[in-house]
Design a protein around this motif. Structure first.
Motif, PDB file in Angstrom:
ATOM      1  N   ASP A 114     -24.421 -12.927  64.718  1.00 60.22           N
ATOM      2  CA  ASP A 114     -23.600 -13.548  65.833  1.00 60.22           C
ATOM      3  C   ASP A 114     -23.169 -12.274  66.604  1.00 60.22           C
ATOM      4  OD1 ASP A 114     -20.884 -14.538  65.853  1.00 60.22           O
ATOM      5  OD2 ASP A 114     -20.209 -14.254  63.390  1.00 60.22           O
ATOM      6  N   PRO A 115     -22.604 -13.011  67.802  1.00 58.14           N
ATOM      7  CA  PRO A 115     -22.370 -12.718  68.122  1.00 58.14           C
ATOM      8  C   PRO A 115     -20.541 -12.150  68.666  1.00 58.14           C
ATOM      9  CG  PRO A 115     -23.209 -14.627  69.613  1.00 58.14           C
ATOM     10  CD  PRO A 115     -23.562 -14.243  68.372  1.00 58.14           C
ATOM     11  N   ASN A 116     -19.902 -12.869  67.844  1.00 61.31           N
ATOM     12  CA  ASN A 116     -19.335 -12.644  67.486  1.00 61.31           C
ATOM     13  C   ASN A 116     -18.510 -10.983  66.252  1.00 61.31           C
ATOM     14  OD1 ASN A 116     -18.279 -14.617  69.057  1.00 61.31           O
ATOM     15  ND2 ASN A 116     -18.439 -16.380  68.092  1.00 61.31           N
ATOM     16  N   HIS A 117     -19.379 -10.865  65.917  1.00 57.03           N
ATOM     17  CA  HIS A 117     -19.185 -10.017  64.827  1.00 57.03           C
ATOM     18  C   HIS A 117     -19.390  -8.343  65.427  1.00 57.03           C
ATOM     19  CE1 HIS A 117     -19.645  -8.868  60.212  1.00 57.03           C
ATOM     20  NE2 HIS A 117     -20.302  -8.134  60.946  1.00 57.03           N
ATOM     21  N   THR A 118     -19.355  -7.330  64.235  1.00 59.61           N
ATOM     22  CA  THR A 118     -19.539  -6.261  64.902  1.00 59.61           C
ATOM     23  C   THR A 118     -18.934  -5.742  63.873  1.00 59.61           C
ATOM     24  OG1 THR A 118     -17.567  -6.506  66.839  1.00 59.61           O
ATOM     25  CG2 THR A 118     -17.904  -4.282  66.234  1.00 59.61           C
ATOM     26  N   ASN A 119     -20.505  -4.241  64.058  1.00 61.85           N
ATOM     27  CA  ASN A 119     -20.554  -3.209  63.329  1.00 61.85           C
ATOM     28  C   ASN A 119     -20.164  -2.257  63.583  1.00 61.85           C
ATOM     29  OD1 ASN A 119     -21.955  -5.351  61.007  1.00 61.85           O
ATOM     30  ND2 ASN A 119     -23.316  -5.242  61.667  1.00 61.85           N
ATOM     31  N   ASN A 120     -18.956  -1.518  63.074  1.00 62.02           N
ATOM     32  CA  ASN A 120     -19.442  -0.200  62.533  1.00 62.02           C
ATOM     33  C   ASN A 120     -18.985   0.916  61.320  1.00 62.02           C
ATOM     34  OD1 ASN A 120     -16.836  -0.741  60.908  1.00 62.02           O
ATOM     35  ND2 ASN A 120     -15.544  -1.500  63.085  1.00 62.02           N
ATOM     36  N   GLU A 121     -18.787   1.869  62.171  1.00 67.45           N
ATOM     37  CA  GLU A 121     -18.729   3.362  60.508  1.00 67.45           C
ATOM     38  C   GLU A 121     -17.698   2.767  59.335  1.00 67.45           C
ATOM     39  OE1 GLU A 121     -18.036   3.370  63.985  1.00 67.45           O
ATOM     40  OE2 GLU A 121     -19.451   5.542  64.262  1.00 67.45           O
ATOM     41  N   ASP A 122     -16.892   1.174  59.329  1.00 69.89           N
ATOM     42  CA  ASP A 122     -16.821   0.903  58.531  1.00 69.89           C
ATOM     43  C   ASP A 122     -17.345  -0.473  57.602  1.00 69.89           C
ATOM     44  OD1 ASP A 122     -14.506   2.727  58.855  1.00 69.89           O
ATOM     45  OD2 ASP A 122     -13.508   1.583  59.627  1.00 69.89           O
ATOM     46  N   THR A 123     -17.716  -1.094  58.210  1.00 68.52           N
ATOM     47  CA  THR A 123     -18.671  -2.524  57.484  1.00 68.52           C
ATOM     48  C   THR A 123     -19.776  -2.093  57.034  1.00 68.52           C
ATOM     49  OG1 THR A 123     -20.345  -2.242  59.528  1.00 68.52           O
ATOM     50  CG2 THR A 123     -18.080  -3.770  59.495  1.00 68.52           C
ATOM     51  N   TRP A 124     -19.992  -2.742  55.591  1.00 71.25           N
ATOM     52  CA  TRP A 124     -20.500  -2.963  54.845  1.00 71.25           C
ATOM     53  C   TRP A 124     -21.499  -4.166  54.378  1.00 71.25           C
ATOM     54  CZ3 TRP A 124     -21.935   1.116  51.126  1.00 71.25           C
ATOM     55  CH2 TRP A 124     -21.114   1.843  51.888  1.00 71.25           C
ATOM     56  N   ASN A 125     -22.623  -3.618  54.302  1.00 69.93           N
ATOM     57  CA  ASN A 125     -23.891  -4.847  54.006  1.00 69.93           C
ATOM     58  C   ASN A 125     -23.779  -6.019  52.907  1.00 69.93           C
ATOM     59  OD1 ASN A 125     -25.531  -6.781  53.234  1.00 69.93           O
ATOM     60  ND2 ASN A 125     -27.211  -5.030  52.744  1.00 69.93           N
ATOM     61  N   GLU A 126     -22.977  -7.124  52.375  1.00 71.80           N
ATOM     62  CA  GLU A 126     -22.125  -7.868  52.052  1.00 71.80           C
ATOM     63  C   GLU A 126     -23.703  -8.549  50.738  1.00 71.80           C
ATOM     64  OE1 GLU A 126     -20.534  -9.980  54.025  1.00 71.80           O
ATOM     65  OE2 GLU A 126     -18.562  -8.738  54.611  1.00 71.80           O
ATOM     66  N   THR A 127     -24.605  -7.993  51.004  1.00 72.26           N
ATOM     67  CA  THR A 127     -25.567  -9.240  50.017  1.00 72.26           C
ATOM     68  C   THR A 127     -25.727  -7.738  48.926  1.00 72.26           C
ATOM     69  OG1 THR A 127     -27.008  -8.857  52.082  1.00 72.26           O
ATOM     70  CG2 THR A 127     -28.250  -9.054  50.119  1.00 72.26           C
TER      71      THR A 127
ATOM     72  N   GLY B 156     -34.859  -9.271  77.930  1.00 71.58           N
ATOM     73  CA  GLY B 156     -33.900  -8.562  76.796  1.00 71.58           C
ATOM     74  C   GLY B 156     -32.374  -8.801  77.040  1.00 71.58           C
ATOM     75  N   LYS B 157     -31.942  -8.286  78.295  1.00 69.63           N
ATOM     76  CA  LYS B 157     -30.434  -8.543  78.028  1.00 69.63           C
ATOM     77  C   LYS B 157     -29.695  -9.548  77.677  1.00 69.63           C
ATOM     78  CE  LYS B 157     -26.484  -7.100  80.778  1.00 69.63           C
ATOM     79  NZ  LYS B 157     -25.542  -7.374  82.044  1.00 69.63           N
ATOM     80  N   GLU B 158     -30.351 -11.186  77.669  1.00 73.75           N
ATOM     81  CA  GLU B 158     -30.227 -11.918  77.197  1.00 73.75           C
ATOM     82  C   GLU B 158     -30.422 -11.926  75.410  1.00 73.75           C
ATOM     83  OE1 GLU B 158     -32.006 -15.449  79.183  1.00 73.75           O
ATOM     84  OE2 GLU B 158     -31.646 -16.424  77.279  1.00 73.75           O
ATOM     85  N   ILE B 159     -31.980 -11.788  75.230  1.00 72.68           N
ATOM     86  CA  ILE B 159     -31.680 -11.753  73.734  1.00 72.68           C
ATOM     87  C   ILE B 159     -30.704 -10.524  72.971  1.00 72.68           C
ATOM     88  CG2 ILE B 159     -33.704 -11.051  71.743  1.00 72.68           C
ATOM     89  CD1 ILE B 159     -35.925 -12.067  74.186  1.00 72.68           C
ATOM     90  N   ASN B 160     -30.558  -9.460  73.418  1.00 80.45           N
ATOM     91  CA  ASN B 160     -29.584  -8.996  72.765  1.00 80.45           C
ATOM     92  C   ASN B 160     -28.711  -8.976  72.559  1.00 80.45           C
ATOM     93  OD1 ASN B 160     -32.090  -7.076  71.965  1.00 80.45           O
ATOM     94  ND2 ASN B 160     -31.637  -6.258  74.405  1.00 80.45           N
ATOM     95  N   GLY B 161     -28.437 -10.124  73.778  1.00 80.05           N
ATOM     96  CA  GLY B 161     -26.727 -10.120  73.257  1.00 80.05           C
ATOM     97  C   GLY B 161     -26.865 -11.935  72.535  1.00 80.05           C
ATOM     98  N   LYS B 162     -27.527 -12.195  72.290  1.00 85.95           N
ATOM     99  CA  LYS B 162     -27.068 -12.349  71.020  1.00 85.95           C
ATOM    100  C   LYS B 162     -27.052 -12.164  69.652  1.00 85.95           C
ATOM    101  CE  LYS B 162     -29.728 -16.524  73.717  1.00 85.95           C
ATOM    102  NZ  LYS B 162     -31.141 -16.851  73.441  1.00 85.95           N
TER     103      LYS B 162
END
Ligand code: NAP
Length: 337
Positions: free
Chosen positions: A138-151, A294-300
């Motif tokens: 999800d290119p609109n999602h951001t992970n950072n030091e505060d996010t957690w795997n919710e599985t 690669g830029k396009e692939i990583n951008g997704k």
């Protein structure tokens, strides 16, 4: 007085770099290994009187670390790296989830009960504990030091990939809970790396099949030109930076921090572009794909923001080209029998 650092899982790809870095800075190191022969092997590898080892056969057995710590009242820093990292489990709960979680609980309980002089603990967690697999694309999602795997635990049991991610998540959570519930004498910081690339600490550690993350790059050497571009995608960081981060995590006056070790994103096309540009001996032997795609692939993929980590570290992270070239050059230069 020289500080003594305990490193669990000292045989590991990352741990060998950590021990090497510690010895270079004149720390004393006690490494835990699964057998005497593995310990003796490390002793000859590190070739330092400041390295000793203790056998901890299986981190998940109750009391696993008790004797090792009782024998070493000089240890004041504990780095917990030992945890299974593979995708070969036939029973994900028994082989990945439980060893990771119980290993972490056993280490922390042993420190609290038998090594009250330990003040600083570092737990090697993972980007896997930061990121939910389904949000990676999800290119609109951001992970950072505060996010957690919710599985959930139940979902994590369903396959090896989710199982490894869950193992790191629930092990890290167990450590946060331990601090909250037990209020021990020590503080913990966490190191959460993406896929870790870079050379083995010693050329002699190169085997036909490498540790899980190094094997991603090793796999590119087994390609032939007509094959499709490998579909691998992820974040990456160099092992030398991950080792340095473990030292920062106990040397700096910080607590309850997650060092999100990520230097950027990569995909199979990026690796091939680097190989085709920089690794002369492989040119014409691996696929070309669509250079630059690669830029396009990583951008997704989702964004990974770790500005807080970079500010704490205070050093620049090694880039993809360097980590890939250094990893592959070491493998290609290994003398063949
Ligand atoms: P590795 O080379 O496979 O090292 C794993 C270490 O853990 C080895 O020393 C292994 O001992 C030990 N270990 C595993 N299960 C054990 C058990 N039940 N009892 C005792 N020891 C056990 O992998 P690595 O890449 O260096 O990983 C080290 C740590 O970094 C792990 O916590 C991993 O989850 C984390 N990490 C790795 C990456 C990466 O891309 N490499 C990324 C994020 C986080 P043996 O050598 O005897 O098997």
């Amino acid at each position: 007085m020289t500080t003594t650092v305990f490193v669990s899982g000292a045989t590991g790809f990352i741990a060998q770099h950590i021990v090497k870095s510690l010895l270079l800075k004149s720390y004393n190191v006690v490494g835990s290994v699964r057998s005497v022969s593995k310990g003796e092997h490390l002793k000859s590898l590190f070739n330092s009187s400041q390295f000793t080892f203790e056998v901890v056969e299986d981190v998940q057995k109750a009391g696993a670390f008790d004797d090792a710590l009782k024998k070493h009242p000089e240890v004041t820093v504990f780095l917990h790296t030992a945890s299974p990292f593979h995708y070969n489990a036939t029973n994900v709960e028994e082989e990945l989830l439980k060893p990771a979680v119980n290993g972490t609980k056993n280490a922390l309980a042993a420190i609290k009960n038998f090594a009250p002089q330990v003040k600083r603990v570092v737990v090697t967690s993972s980007y896997a504990a930061v990121s939910t697999a389904s949000k990676e694309t999800d290119p609109n999602h951001t992970n950072n030091e505060d996010t957690w795997n919710e599985t959930t635990w139940e979902e994590s049991k369903t396959n090896n990939r989710l199982g490894y991610r869950g193992s790191k998540t629930f092990a890290e959570k167990a450590a946060w809970d331990f601090v909250k519930d037990e209020k021990p004498n020590f503080t913990i910081n966490y190191v959460n790396p993406s896929f870790v690339f870079g050379p083995q600490a010693y050329d002699s550690e190169l085997k036909e099949s490498l540790n899980t993350s190094s094997e991603i790059l090793n796999g590119f050497l087994k390609l032939t030109p007509e094959l499709p571009v490998p579909e691998v995608v992820g974040g990456y960081v160099d092992v030398r930076d991950v080792a340095k981060a473990h030292l920062v995590a106990f040397e700096k006056d910080i607590a309850n921090e997650r060092l999100l070790m990520n230097a950027g994103r990569f995909c199979g096309q990026d690796i091939l572009d680097i190989i085709n540009k920089d690794v002369k001996s492989l040119q014409g032997k691996v696929p070309v794909g669509e250079p630059g795609k690669g830029k396009e692939i990583n951008g997704k993929m989702c964004k990974i923001v770790n500005d807080k980590t970079k500010a704490i570290l205070g050093f620049p992270l090694i880039d993809l080209e360097t980590t890939v070239v250094d990893s592959l050059t070491q493998i290609l230069n290994k003398p063949r029998l």
